[in-house]
Design a protein around this motif. Structure first.
Motif, short mmCIF file in Angstrom:
data_model
loop_
_atom_site.label_atom_id
_atom_site.label_comp_id
_atom_site.label_asym_id
_atom_site.label_seq_id
_atom_site.Cartn_x
_atom_site.Cartn_y
_atom_site.Cartn_z
N LYS A 70 36.84 45.69 48.98
CA LYS A 70 37.02 44.78 47.86
C LYS A 70 36.42 45.34 46.56
N PHE A 73 38.49 44.91 42.93
CA PHE A 73 38.91 43.52 42.95
C PHE A 73 37.86 42.54 42.41
N ASN A 79 42.93 38.31 46.80
CA ASN A 79 41.78 39.20 47.01
C ASN A 79 40.88 39.39 45.79
#
Ligand SMILES: Cc1ncc(COP(=O)(O)O)c(C=O)c1O
Length: 468
Positions: free
Chosen positions: A54, A59, A388
């Motif tokens: 991530k 993100f 996400n």
């Protein structure tokens, strides 16, 4: 808080923690026989794999400011070499003292300390919050000794970091919060009106966390100077990027020691300084002011005791990492990284301004912040979470931001963000009935009558994090 909403929030947090609490062996007692080291390392690698994609892929908002693999390996080697060092014992680890003194000096010079004098001094701390807490404690003790003020007050814009309220809570300082103007910047005339005989210091941020718009530090610090008050610039977020933005030709309002009224600055090595998490710097104009930060005791059976910050023993390795980050990047490294971040932000701001129903807030240099008159921004956030993304939700007014880091300068990241964001806006427009995610929680947290209830939910949340 209504029961359904509470259950919703609980379910979300529990869903995140559950795989960790249930999918692996639990240790609530020490294992009788130590676990195999290789097994431990494997477990750590597994957790890392579950979590890293991530932030690695860009993100999240802020949080990991550099994150390049080879760079992290280098930081880790520096940490490993210094893992036993403790600045509480300079007689054993003089190298740590050298590292810390130089981190402070390099940071002071980056923030326009006069290179021909040693007027600007400081210490290394554990993070932005500690730097702010220490500065506020310092002003409290300074004002008590030099002005006989026993009921101290500081004046800060509503957007200044929560750590100022924490400082007030911890040290018995009244924190007078002044609403920001329509441009989201500190209100100078209202600050002037709030000054009274108990005021010890004024605060401004370069920039504040919520919207990323630098306060009018020049005017605020001049106000402080005229009233012989302390003035703290919170440059935790911007301190390691604004100087390079200025050198690159961007318009950066003055915020550092070039302003004679600025008497202290907090600035985080562990944000855009690209050090590992766990260090920041607090700087003061004058060694006398720094002395109010130190703690010493002479009548303790354990011997003479003196420490510069809140901790006693602390990690010298983290200070070594901060030093290594700064000297390995050098001016050129910071300029290059700043350029990429600022250009990515400018591109995103430009594109997002074209999206109907979205109002971009101000013109922050390394953040995109948005609100909407017609759509619920928390629904947009919720949609982005499903894709996400991890945006920072803001309230008062409802808004959200993405704080741009080197992670977002990787190929394709800004385009992916824009695409998902455009779809999120379209979806919310077509489905206004969609789940509001954290929206109602923010709404309730802002209402005075439910603040107490929200506090008990926060207590529950903190307790949950310490549940095995
Ligand atoms: C402007 C500002 N000040 C202070 C802090 C607090 O820093 P830390 O989380 O390192 O304690 C932050 C964190 O984001 C910040 O953005």
């Amino acid at each position: 808080m209504d029961a359904a909403m509470f259950a919703d929030m609980m379910a979300g947090i529990e869903k995140t923690l559950k795989p960790y609490q249930e999918g692996f062996a639990k240790y609530d007692y020490l294992p009788e026989k130590g676990m195999d080291r290789e097994e431990i390392l494997e477990l750590m690698e597994q957790f890392k794999d579950m979590e890293a994609s991530k932030w690695k892929e860009g993100f999240i908002s802020g949080a990991v400011y550099h994150g390049n693999e080879a760079y992290i390996d280098f930081m880790n080697r520096v940490y490993a070499i210094n893992s036993q060092s403790n600045p509480l014992h300079p007689e054993i680890w003089p190298s740590t003292s050298k590292f810390e003194a130089e981190v402070v000096a390099m940071t002071a010079n980056m923030l326009s300390a006069d290179r021909t004098s040693d007027e600007i001094v400081g210490t290394v701390t554990s993070g932005g919050t500690e730097s702010i807490l220490l500065a506020m404690k310092t002003y409290r003790d300074w004002a008590r000794e030099t002005k006989d003020i026993t009921e101290p007050e500081i004046i800060a814009p509503t957007t200044a970091h929560a750590a100022f309220t924490k400082a007030g809570d911890y040290f018995g300082i009244k924190v007078v919060r002044i609403p920001v103007g329509a441009d989201f910047r500190a209100d100078v005339p209202a600050t002037w009106e709030a000054i009274n005989e108990n005021t010890i210091a004024l605060v401004g941020s370069a920039p504040p966390f919520p919207h990323g718009i630098v306060d009018p530090i020049e005017e605020l610090s001049e106000l402080a100077r005229q009233h012989e008050l302390g003035f703290h610039t919170d440059a935790c977020l911007g301190g390691f990027i604004l100087p390079w933005a200025e050198k690159l030709g961007y318009t950066v309002p003055p915020f550092d020691f070039r302003l004679p009224g600025v008497t202290s600055i907090s600035v985080d090595t562990h944000k855009y300084g690209y050090a590992a998490k766990g260090t920041s710097v607090v700087l003061y104009r004058g060694a006398e002011l720094r002395h109010f930060q130190y703690f010493s005791v002479t009548d303790w059976p354990g011997g003479f005791y003196v420490s510069p910050t809140f901790a006693g023993s602390r990690s010298g390795a983290l200070s070594a990492v901060a030093w290594a980050a700064m000297v390995s990047l050098g001016e050129k490294g910071y300029l290059d990284t700043a350029k990429r971040i600022l250009e990515t932000t400018a591109w995103l701001k430009r594109e997002m301004r074209e999206i109907p129903d979205i109002d971009m807030i101000g013109d922050p240099l390394f953040m995109v912040t948005f609100q909407s008159k017609s759509l619920n921004v928390y629904q947009i956030m919720e949609y982005m979470t499903e894709r996400n993304w991890d945006l920072s939700g803001l309230h008062l007014p409802p808004s959200a931001h993405l704080c741009i880091t080197l992670r977002h300068t990787q190929e394709g990241v800004k385009e992916r963000f824009l695409e998902d964001f455009t779809e999120a806006v379209k979806y919310v427009k077509e489905h206004p009935e969609a789940s509001e995610g954290m929206g109602p929680i923010y709404g309730m947290a802002a209402a005075i009558e439910t603040r107490g209830m929200v506090k008990s939910v926060f207590n529950w949340f903190m307790d949950l994090l310490y549940t095995v």
